[in-house]
Design a protein around this motif. Structure first.
Motif, PDB file in Angstrom:
ATOM      1  N   TRP A   1       7.301   6.502   5.338  1.00  0.00           N
ATOM      2  CA  TRP A   1       6.122   5.271   5.160  1.00  0.00           C
ATOM      3  C   TRP A   1       5.509   5.806   6.222  1.00  0.00           C
ATOM      4  O   TRP A   1       4.318   5.798   6.283  1.00  0.00           O
ATOM      5  N   GLY A   2       5.870   6.233   8.048  1.00  0.00           N
ATOM      6  CA  GLY A   2       5.109   6.628   9.063  1.00  0.00           C
ATOM      7  C   GLY A   2       4.154   7.752   8.053  1.00  0.00           C
ATOM      8  O   GLY A   2       2.835   7.962   8.976  1.00  0.00           O
ATOM      9  N   ILE A   3       4.575   8.517   7.835  1.00  0.00           N
ATOM     10  CA  ILE A   3       3.872  10.022   7.472  1.00  0.00           C
ATOM     11  C   ILE A   3       2.385   9.476   6.192  1.00  0.00           C
ATOM     12  O   ILE A   3       1.099  10.183   6.010  1.00  0.00           O
ATOM     13  N   PHE A   4       3.282   8.227   5.682  1.00  0.00           N
ATOM     14  CA  PHE A   4       2.352   7.930   4.530  1.00  0.00           C
ATOM     15  C   PHE A   4       1.073   7.027   5.968  1.00  0.00           C
ATOM     16  O   PHE A   4      -0.173   7.604   5.317  1.00  0.00           O
TER      17      PHE A   4
ATOM     18  N   ARG B   1       0.504  -0.888  -0.319  1.00  0.00           N
ATOM     19  CA  ARG B   1      -0.003   0.224   0.434  1.00  0.00           C
ATOM     20  C   ARG B   1       0.708   1.436  -0.500  1.00  0.00           C
ATOM     21  O   ARG B   1       0.517   2.367  -0.709  1.00  0.00           O
ATOM     22  N   ALA B   2       2.462   0.949   0.229  1.00  0.00           N
ATOM     23  CA  ALA B   2       2.678   2.276   0.817  1.00  0.00           C
ATOM     24  C   ALA B   2       3.843   2.706  -0.567  1.00  0.00           C
ATOM     25  O   ALA B   2       4.660   3.349  -0.543  1.00  0.00           O
ATOM     26  N   ALA B   3       4.099   1.211  -1.088  1.00  0.00           N
ATOM     27  CA  ALA B   3       4.786   1.515  -1.652  1.00  0.00           C
ATOM     28  C   ALA B   3       4.776   2.689  -3.251  1.00  0.00           C
ATOM     29  O   ALA B   3       6.072   2.641  -3.454  1.00  0.00           O
ATOM     30  N   PRO B   4       3.694   2.852  -3.600  1.00  0.00           N
ATOM     31  CA  PRO B   4       3.902   3.926  -4.375  1.00  0.00           C
ATOM     32  C   PRO B   4       4.535   5.372  -4.044  1.00  0.00           C
ATOM     33  O   PRO B   4       5.566   5.641  -4.636  1.00  0.00           O
ATOM     34  N   ALA B   5       4.410   5.372  -2.708  1.00  0.00           N
ATOM     35  CA  ALA B   5       4.427   6.091  -2.000  1.00  0.00           C
ATOM     36  C   ALA B   5       5.820   6.678  -1.684  1.00  0.00           C
ATOM     37  O   ALA B   5       6.883   7.864  -2.128  1.00  0.00           O
TER      38      ALA B   5
ATOM     39  N   ARG C   1      -4.075   8.440  -1.968  1.00  0.00           N
ATOM     40  CA  ARG C   1      -4.117   9.582  -2.367  1.00  0.00           C
ATOM     41  C   ARG C   1      -3.355   9.973  -1.800  1.00  0.00           C
ATOM     42  O   ARG C   1      -2.204  10.799  -2.129  1.00  0.00           O
ATOM     43  N   ALA C   2      -4.171  11.016  -1.390  1.00  0.00           N
ATOM     44  CA  ALA C   2      -3.388  12.076   0.135  1.00  0.00           C
ATOM     45  C   ALA C   2      -2.279  11.572   1.021  1.00  0.00           C
ATOM     46  O   ALA C   2      -1.041  12.894   1.295  1.00  0.00           O
ATOM     47  N   GLY C   3      -2.447  10.427   1.668  1.00  0.00           N
ATOM     48  CA  GLY C   3      -0.752   9.837   1.585  1.00  0.00           C
ATOM     49  C   GLY C   3      -0.253   9.583   1.176  1.00  0.00           C
ATOM     50  O   GLY C   3       1.937  10.180   1.481  1.00  0.00           O
ATOM     51  N   ILE C   4       0.402   9.296  -0.700  1.00  0.00           N
ATOM     52  CA  ILE C   4       1.247   9.197  -1.283  1.00  0.00           C
ATOM     53  C   ILE C   4       1.508  11.146  -1.115  1.00  0.00           C
ATOM     54  O   ILE C   4       2.742  11.511  -0.989  1.00  0.00           O
ATOM     55  N   CYS C   5       0.477  12.117  -1.934  1.00  0.00           N
ATOM     56  CA  CYS C   5       0.844  13.046  -2.319  1.00  0.00           C
ATOM     57  C   CYS C   5       1.654  13.962  -0.612  1.00  0.00           C
ATOM     58  O   CYS C   5       2.474  14.770  -0.519  1.00  0.00           O
ATOM     59  N   ALA C   6       1.092  13.309   0.128  1.00  0.00           N
ATOM     60  CA  ALA C   6       2.137  13.757   2.422  1.00  0.00           C
ATOM     61  C   ALA C   6       3.475  13.719   1.893  1.00  0.00           C
ATOM     62  O   ALA C   6       4.098  14.154   1.978  1.00  0.00           O
TER      63      ALA C   6
END
Length: 389
Positions: free
Chosen positions: A123-126, A19-23, A136-141
Motif C-alpha cells: 500500500w505504501g509503495i502504491f 484507490r489502492a484496492a487493485p494494487a 496505473r504506475a502505482g499498481i505496476c510498481a
C-alpha cells in the motif's frame, strides 16, 4: 536537479483504500501464487514450507530475541562470535506482542507480522508511486515489487517487509508534507534494520531542501518550520537509541554495535570485498558466467538509478534509494544476501512501472503474469536450496 514536490496529474477522488484496492488484490494474488508453488515444491522434496518460512536463517534469530531477549550468541570454531545483538528489535518486539495476545507461537507471530507488513508495504509503495506518477504506475510498481526474484522473502518471518512498509509510508509522509509522521516512521524504521539510516537521510535532506527553498522564495508557504525541525530530531532516535544501548550493553561504547557486526564478518568497506568476490568468479569458466551476471546486475541497478534521476523523481526518493543501494552493495560480507538487502529499494522500480503503465492493460498483465510465474518457481527453488543467508 529535482524538486521535492513533483506535479501530480491524477485526481484524488475516492477513499484511499479503494484507490489502492487493485494494487493490493494483485499483490495478494502474486504472493499466494508464490506460497502455493513453494508448498508444492517443498512437498516434492519432503520439506516443510512452514519451517522454511518461519524457522530458518534470520527468522530463528528474531524468534530467539522474542522468546529470550538479547544476550544469546554462538561462538564458531574459527573464533567468530554471532550475537543476536546484530538484529534490531522492532520485529521481535512485535512477535512477542502478538504471541502474548494470540495463541500463536513466536515464529507464527513473525509470519503474521510479515504478512500484515507486506500488505502495508504494498500500500505504501502504491501511495508513493500514485503520488508521483498516478494510479496505473502505482499498481505496476506494487506488482513489480511482488514479482522480484527474491519476493518470497516478503512472506518470510524476516524484517524486510516491515522495514519497507515503514520506509514507504515515511517517504509518502515527506512527499505530502506530514513531517511529524515522517519523522516517527523513520524512527521506527531505524529500530527495524541498520539501513534505517536511508530513511533518516531522506527525511533530513528533504527537510533541509525545504528550508533552503523557503529562504530563496520567502513568499512560499508550507508546513511550519518547527515541524520539519522536530521531524529531523525524531527520525534518527530509533537507530541511535538501539546502537547506543548495544554499546552500553557490551561495555564497548558508542561503536559497540560495529564490533557486534564484525563478529558476523559484516561491515562497510566501500564495495572492496564485493568487487573481489566478483573478480574471483572469473578464475574458471563456469563461475565466470556468474561473475558476468553479477556485473550485469550491478550495471542494471546503476542504470535504473540514473533513469530515476533523469525522470526527476522527488529528492527524498532519490536519496533513500541511493543510500539503500549503496549500503547493500558495499557491505563486506554475505554477498548472496544482496538481492534480499535491495528489496526495500522500491523507488528503483518506478521507471519500469511507468513504462508498463503506458502499455495496454492486457499487455502489461501478460508481462507481469509471466514474471510472477518465474518468480514463484525461483522462490520455491531458492528456499529449498541455499536460501537467504
Amino acid at each position: 536537479m529535482t524538486d521535492l514536490e513533483t506535479p501530480v496529474a491524477p485526481s484524488r477522488a475516492g477513499p484511499a483504500w479503494r484507490r489502492a484496492a487493485p494494487a493490493l488484490l494483485g499483490y495478494v494474488a502474486v504472493r499466494a501464487l508464490g506460497l502455493v508453488t513453494l508448498a508444492v515444491w517443498s512437498a516434492a522434496r519432503d520439506k516443510s514450507p512452514h519451517q522454511l518460512l518461519s524457522a530458518r536463517w534470520d527468522s530463528l534469530w528474531y524468534t530467539r530475541v522474542a522468546e529470550l531477549g538479547y544476550g544469546y550468541e554462538v561462538r564458531l570454531p574459527n573464533g567468530d562470535v554471532h550475537s543476536n545483538l546484530a538484529f534490531f528489535p522492532l520485529l521481535p518486539w512485535l512477535e512477542r506482542a502478538f504471541a502474548a495476545v494470540t495463541p500463536l507461537s513466536h515464529a507464527d507471530a513473525g509470519l503474521l507480522v510479515s504478512a500484515l507488513a507486506s500488505l502495508a508495504a504494498a500500500w505504501g509503495i502504491f501511495a508513493v508511486a500514485d503520488h508521483v506518477y498516478g494510479p496505473r504506475a502505482g499498481i505496476c510498481a506494487v506488482l513489480l515489487w511482488a514479482v522480484l526474484p527474491v519476493g518470497i522473502v516478503q512472506s518470510m518471518a524476516y524484517s524486510e517487509s516491515l522495514f519497507t512498509a515503514l520506509a514507504a509510508w515515511s517517504l509518502y509522509a515527506v512527499l505530502t508534507g506530514r513531517w511529524l509522521t515522517a519523522g516517527l516512521l523513520a524512527s521506527l524504521a531505524g529500530l527495524t534494520r541498520p539501513v534505517g539510516a536511508a530513511v533518516v537521510a531522506a527525511v533530513w535532506v528533504a527537510a533541509i531542501a525545504s528550508f533552503v527553498r523557503e529562504r530563496s522564495v520567502p513568499a512560499r508557504t508550507g508546513a511550519p518550520g518547527w515541524r520539519r525541525a522536530l521531524a529531523m530530531l525524531i527520525a534518527p532516535l530509533g537507530a541511535a537509541g538501539y546502537v547506543l544501548w548495544v554499546g552500553h550493553h557490551t561495555g564497548k561504547g558508542p561503536l559497540g554495535y560495529l564490533d557486534v557486526q564484525a563478529g558476523w564478518r559484516n561491515g562497510f568497506d566501500g564495495g572492496y570485498a564485493f568487487a573481489r568476490f566478483v573478480g574471483d568468479k572469473f578464475t574458471s569458466f563456469p563461475s565466470a558466467l556468474a561473475g558476468l551476471a553479477l556485473i550485469i546486475g550491478v550495471g542494471l541497478l546503476v542504470w535504473l538509478y540514473v533513469i530515476c534521476v533523469r525522470q526527476r523523481q522527488p529528492l527524498p526518493l532519490l536519496v533513500y534509494a541511493g543510500v539503500v543501494t549503496l549500503l547493500a552493495l558495499c557491505a563486506s560480507s554475505y554477498f548472496g544476501s544482496k538481492p534480499r538487502l535491495l528489496l526495500p529499494a522500491f523507488p528503483l522500480l518506478l521507471p519500469p512501472a511507468l513504462a508498463l503503465a503506458r502499455l495496454r492493460t492486457s499487455r502489461s498483465a501478460w508481462v507481469l503474469g509471466g514474471v510472477a510465474v518465474v518468480s514463484a518457481v525461483y522462490g520455491a527453488f531458492w528456499l529449498n536450496g541455499s536460501g537467504p543467508p
